[in-house]
Design a protein around this motif. Structure first.
Motif, PDB file in Angstrom:
ATOM      1  N   ALA A 184       0.840  -1.200   0.000  1.00  0.00           N
ATOM      2  CA  ALA A 184       0.000   0.000   0.000  1.00  0.00           C
ATOM      3  C   ALA A 184       0.873   1.248   0.000  1.00  0.00           C
ATOM      4  O   ALA A 184       1.967   1.253   0.590  1.00  0.00           O
ATOM      5  CB  ALA A 184      -0.904  -0.004   1.223  1.00  0.00           C
ATOM      6  N   PRO A 185       0.421   2.320  -0.656  1.00  0.00           N
ATOM      7  CA  PRO A 185       1.184   3.581  -0.631  1.00  0.00           C
ATOM      8  C   PRO A 185       1.404   4.037   0.802  1.00  0.00           C
ATOM      9  O   PRO A 185       0.494   3.978   1.635  1.00  0.00           O
ATOM     10  CB  PRO A 185       0.274   4.552  -1.393  1.00  0.00           C
ATOM     11  CG  PRO A 185      -0.562   3.684  -2.258  1.00  0.00           C
ATOM     12  CD  PRO A 185      -0.796   2.432  -1.471  1.00  0.00           C
ATOM     13  N   ARG A 186       2.622   4.468   1.089  1.00  0.00           N
ATOM     14  CA  ARG A 186       2.973   4.881   2.441  1.00  0.00           C
ATOM     15  C   ARG A 186       3.168   6.379   2.518  1.00  0.00           C
ATOM     16  O   ARG A 186       3.512   7.028   1.535  1.00  0.00           O
ATOM     17  CB  ARG A 186       4.255   4.180   2.890  1.00  0.00           C
ATOM     18  CG  ARG A 186       4.108   2.673   3.059  1.00  0.00           C
ATOM     19  CD  ARG A 186       5.468   2.025   3.238  1.00  0.00           C
ATOM     20  NE  ARG A 186       6.235   2.636   4.309  1.00  0.00           N
ATOM     21  CZ  ARG A 186       7.527   2.393   4.531  1.00  0.00           C
ATOM     22  NH1 ARG A 186       8.173   1.564   3.744  1.00  0.00           N
ATOM     23  NH2 ARG A 186       8.142   2.971   5.519  1.00  0.00           N
ATOM     24  N   GLU A 187       2.949   6.903   3.696  1.00  0.00           N
ATOM     25  CA  GLU A 187       3.150   8.331   3.927  1.00  0.00           C
ATOM     26  C   GLU A 187       4.611   8.687   3.652  1.00  0.00           C
ATOM     27  O   GLU A 187       5.536   7.958   4.032  1.00  0.00           O
ATOM     28  CB  GLU A 187       2.792   8.685   5.367  1.00  0.00           C
ATOM     29  CG  GLU A 187       3.010  10.144   5.724  1.00  0.00           C
ATOM     30  CD  GLU A 187       2.650  10.436   7.162  1.00  0.00           C
ATOM     31  OE1 GLU A 187       2.976  11.532   7.643  1.00  0.00           O
ATOM     32  OE2 GLU A 187       2.053   9.555   7.804  1.00  0.00           O
ATOM     33  N   LEU A 188       4.814   9.818   2.992  1.00  0.00           N
ATOM     34  CA  LEU A 188       6.164  10.272   2.679  1.00  0.00           C
ATOM     35  C   LEU A 188       6.753  10.974   3.899  1.00  0.00           C
ATOM     36  O   LEU A 188       6.249  12.007   4.339  1.00  0.00           O
ATOM     37  CB  LEU A 188       6.141  11.228   1.485  1.00  0.00           C
ATOM     38  CG  LEU A 188       7.479  11.840   1.076  1.00  0.00           C
ATOM     39  CD1 LEU A 188       8.427  10.733   0.614  1.00  0.00           C
ATOM     40  CD2 LEU A 188       7.283  12.863  -0.027  1.00  0.00           C
ATOM     41  N   GLN A 189       7.805  10.392   4.450  1.00  0.00           N
ATOM     42  CA  GLN A 189       8.456  10.981   5.620  1.00  0.00           C
ATOM     43  C   GLN A 189       9.413  12.066   5.161  1.00  0.00           C
ATOM     44  O   GLN A 189      10.221  11.859   4.255  1.00  0.00           O
ATOM     45  CB  GLN A 189       9.207   9.912   6.408  1.00  0.00           C
ATOM     46  CG  GLN A 189       9.802  10.421   7.720  1.00  0.00           C
ATOM     47  CD  GLN A 189      10.299   9.280   8.586  1.00  0.00           C
ATOM     48  OE1 GLN A 189       9.908   8.120   8.392  1.00  0.00           O
ATOM     49  NE2 GLN A 189      11.159   9.583   9.555  1.00  0.00           N
ATOM     50  N   ALA A 190       9.311  13.220   5.760  1.00  0.00           N
ATOM     51  CA  ALA A 190      10.140  14.345   5.359  1.00  0.00           C
ATOM     52  C   ALA A 190      11.617  14.024   5.543  1.00  0.00           C
ATOM     53  O   ALA A 190      12.029  13.466   6.563  1.00  0.00           O
ATOM     54  CB  ALA A 190       9.770  15.585   6.167  1.00  0.00           C
ATOM     55  N   SER A 191      12.431  14.387   4.547  1.00  0.00           N
ATOM     56  CA  SER A 191      13.874  14.151   4.606  1.00  0.00           C
ATOM     57  C   SER A 191      14.559  15.258   5.402  1.00  0.00           C
ATOM     58  O   SER A 191      14.066  16.389   5.484  1.00  0.00           O
ATOM     59  CB  SER A 191      14.457  14.088   3.194  1.00  0.00           C
ATOM     60  OG  SER A 191      13.857  13.061   2.442  1.00  0.00           O
ATOM     61  N   SER A 222      19.736   7.107   6.897  1.00  0.00           N
ATOM     62  CA  SER A 222      18.564   7.089   7.765  1.00  0.00           C
ATOM     63  C   SER A 222      17.861   5.733   7.687  1.00  0.00           C
ATOM     64  O   SER A 222      18.310   4.831   6.971  1.00  0.00           O
ATOM     65  CB  SER A 222      17.587   8.203   7.358  1.00  0.00           C
ATOM     66  OG  SER A 222      16.895   7.846   6.167  1.00  0.00           O
ATOM     67  N   ASP A 223      16.740   5.609   8.398  1.00  0.00           N
ATOM     68  CA  ASP A 223      15.963   4.369   8.385  1.00  0.00           C
ATOM     69  C   ASP A 223      14.716   4.486   7.512  1.00  0.00           C
ATOM     70  O   ASP A 223      13.788   3.687   7.622  1.00  0.00           O
ATOM     71  CB  ASP A 223      15.552   3.973   9.804  1.00  0.00           C
ATOM     72  CG  ASP A 223      14.689   5.042  10.482  1.00  0.00           C
ATOM     73  OD1 ASP A 223      14.470   6.112   9.873  1.00  0.00           O
ATOM     74  OD2 ASP A 223      14.242   4.799  11.630  1.00  0.00           O
ATOM     75  N   HIS A 224      14.654   5.505   6.643  1.00  0.00           N
ATOM     76  CA  HIS A 224      13.508   5.702   5.764  1.00  0.00           C
ATOM     77  C   HIS A 224      13.992   6.241   4.409  1.00  0.00           C
ATOM     78  O   HIS A 224      15.135   6.684   4.285  1.00  0.00           O
ATOM     79  CB  HIS A 224      12.522   6.693   6.387  1.00  0.00           C
ATOM     80  CG  HIS A 224      13.145   8.043   6.678  1.00  0.00           C
ATOM     81  ND1 HIS A 224      13.220   9.065   5.752  1.00  0.00           N
ATOM     82  CD2 HIS A 224      13.750   8.520   7.803  1.00  0.00           C
ATOM     83  CE1 HIS A 224      13.818  10.113   6.291  1.00  0.00           C
ATOM     84  NE2 HIS A 224      14.159   9.804   7.531  1.00  0.00           N
ATOM     85  N   ARG A 225      13.145   6.157   3.387  1.00  0.00           N
ATOM     86  CA  ARG A 225      13.523   6.713   2.077  1.00  0.00           C
ATOM     87  C   ARG A 225      13.731   8.211   2.224  1.00  0.00           C
ATOM     88  O   ARG A 225      12.946   8.909   2.875  1.00  0.00           O
ATOM     89  CB  ARG A 225      12.445   6.431   1.031  1.00  0.00           C
ATOM     90  CG  ARG A 225      12.740   7.086  -0.309  1.00  0.00           C
ATOM     91  CD  ARG A 225      11.855   6.567  -1.407  1.00  0.00           C
ATOM     92  NE  ARG A 225      12.280   5.217  -1.804  1.00  0.00           N
ATOM     93  CZ  ARG A 225      13.263   4.965  -2.676  1.00  0.00           C
ATOM     94  NH1 ARG A 225      13.943   5.962  -3.222  1.00  0.00           N
ATOM     95  NH2 ARG A 225      13.572   3.732  -2.989  1.00  0.00           N
ATOM     96  N   ALA A 226      14.799   8.705   1.612  1.00  0.00           N
ATOM     97  CA  ALA A 226      15.130  10.122   1.700  1.00  0.00           C
ATOM     98  C   ALA A 226      15.414  10.673   0.307  1.00  0.00           C
ATOM     99  O   ALA A 226      16.102  10.037  -0.495  1.00  0.00           O
ATOM    100  CB  ALA A 226      16.343  10.336   2.610  1.00  0.00           C
ATOM    101  N   SER A 227      14.875  11.849   0.028  1.00  0.00           N
ATOM    102  CA  SER A 227      15.044  12.488  -1.270  1.00  0.00           C
ATOM    103  C   SER A 227      15.648  13.872  -1.083  1.00  0.00           C
ATOM    104  O   SER A 227      15.354  14.570  -0.106  1.00  0.00           O
ATOM    105  CB  SER A 227      13.696  12.612  -1.993  1.00  0.00           C
ATOM    106  OG  SER A 227      13.108  11.340  -2.168  1.00  0.00           O
ATOM    107  N   GLY A 228      16.486  14.264  -2.016  1.00  0.00           N
ATOM    108  CA  GLY A 228      17.113  15.576  -1.912  1.00  0.00           C
ATOM    109  C   GLY A 228      17.858  15.929  -3.173  1.00  0.00           C
ATOM    110  O   GLY A 228      17.691  15.316  -4.221  1.00  0.00           O
TER     111      GLY A 228
END
Length: 351
Positions: A184-191, A222-228
């Protein structure tokens, strides 16, 4: 009507991607109303109504008769460009206007990237077909396991599902319907700045030309997907002095623990300043050059190589060609279907 728009991602696109996307519980699918049917087997969630919420479904904006996607094709042109053709049906009486959005998701359902495909207008009770050319990050498509299409108000794609004015259509990158058991689509955690670790920075110049490039490795610690994105700033060397030049240098979206080698061109407002600057700093953050340097983001500092100088007039760089399938990924981002299946089984058993 066929339409083709070409959009290029920039620092604003990264800023929008960093915005939080809220996912919630959704509702039963609205019954089709005198329009072309949605592709069989496609996971599509209608607007909120008086129905009972579906377990694990996604909530959209409250729209009486939302637009519907069908006949979607996804045609990668290379590693960073995808052509998307789709049909939109408007079962209502009011004109549907806004933007068509494409959301890319990884093997855990996390958002990799959200793109505005283009503006749409569909009169009430009609169907129209669109075609958009979508520019992606250098490794976004190779990490994508499912995609989701939806429409939203003008320039509101980054607001995510709550802003959707259409049913949500989930597909595989091949264009086939996403299986019912897809994550399922997951909430995007802020980087955050602290999510990124930079190493192996190298700045080069092609001969005496004005072709400057930077190559660096960025890792998600980190322990989550991060974008930058990266930002290269140049200084005269004085302590606490403001930067003289800056240039955006690459975008990235990384799974936890993954790393990527980024290569991008460096563009200064005044190339003559290459003879003046002595210190360079590479900053990585969710917002790239839109971020200010501070104690939380001191950047990767290094001395400008002695071989780098202002270009000589009349000297041009040799053209460089890159293979079509170049992704810039390293082994940490490699995709192994068996490994993913084992991971999903382990996750399921552990719940």
């Amino acid at each position: 009507m066929m339409r083709s728009d070409q959009r290029r991602g920039n620092a604003l696109g990264v800023l929008l991607l960093g915005c939080a996307v809220v996912w919630g519980a959704g509702c039963k699918k609205e019954q089709p109303q005198a329009s072309a049917p949605v592709d069989a087997g496609v996971v599509a969630v209608a607007a909120v109504d008086a129905g009972v919420p579906d377990a694990g479904a996604v909530t959209t904006a409250k729209v009486a008769k939302p637009l519907r996607f069908s006949d979607v094709t996804l045609r990668p042109q290379n590693s960073i460009t995808v052509m998307v053709t789709y049909t939109l049906t408007n079962p209502g009486t009011a004109q549907g206007r806004g933007d068509a959005c494409l959301s890319l998701h990884d093997d855990q359902g996390a958002v990799i990237e959200v793109k505005r495909m283009g503006g749409i207008t569909v009169k009430g009770g009609t169907t129209d077909t669109f075609e958009d050319r979508v520019s992606l990050g250098s490794t976004s498509w190779t990490q994508t396991r499912t995609v989701m299409l939806y429409t939203a108000g003008e320039y509101h794609c980054s607001n995510g599902v709550p802003a959707a004015t259409s049913e949500l259509l989930r597909l595989l990158p091949t264009g086939q319907p996403a299986p019912a058991d897809a994550p399922a689509p997951r909430e995007l955690q802020a980087s955050q700045v602290a999510d990124f670790e930079v190493s192996n920075v190298e700045v080069t110049q092609a001969g005496l030309s004005d072709d400057y490039n930077v190559t660096y490795t960025v890792k998600n610690v980190s322990d989550h997907r991060a974008s930058g994105s990266g930002c290269l700033r140049a200084y005269l060397g004085k302590e606490d002095a403001p930067h003289l030049e800056e240039s955006p240098v690459g975008d990235f979206s990384l799974a936890p623990g993954a790393s990527e080698t980024v290569k991008d061109s460096i563009v200064f407002d005044n190339d003559r300043n290459w003879d003046r600057v002595t210190v360079l700093r590479l900053f990585t953050s969710p917002y790239g050059c839109a971020d200010d340097a501070d104690t939380d983001n001191t950047g990767f500092k290094f001395t400008k190589p002695e071989s780098i100088h202002a270009p000589e007039e009349g000297v041009e760089a040799e053209p460089v060609s890159y293979p079509e399938d170049e992704t810039g990924m390293d082994s940490s981002d490699a995709y192994e279907p068996e490994e993913e299946a084992n991971h999903e089984q382990q996750t399921t058993h552990g719940e």
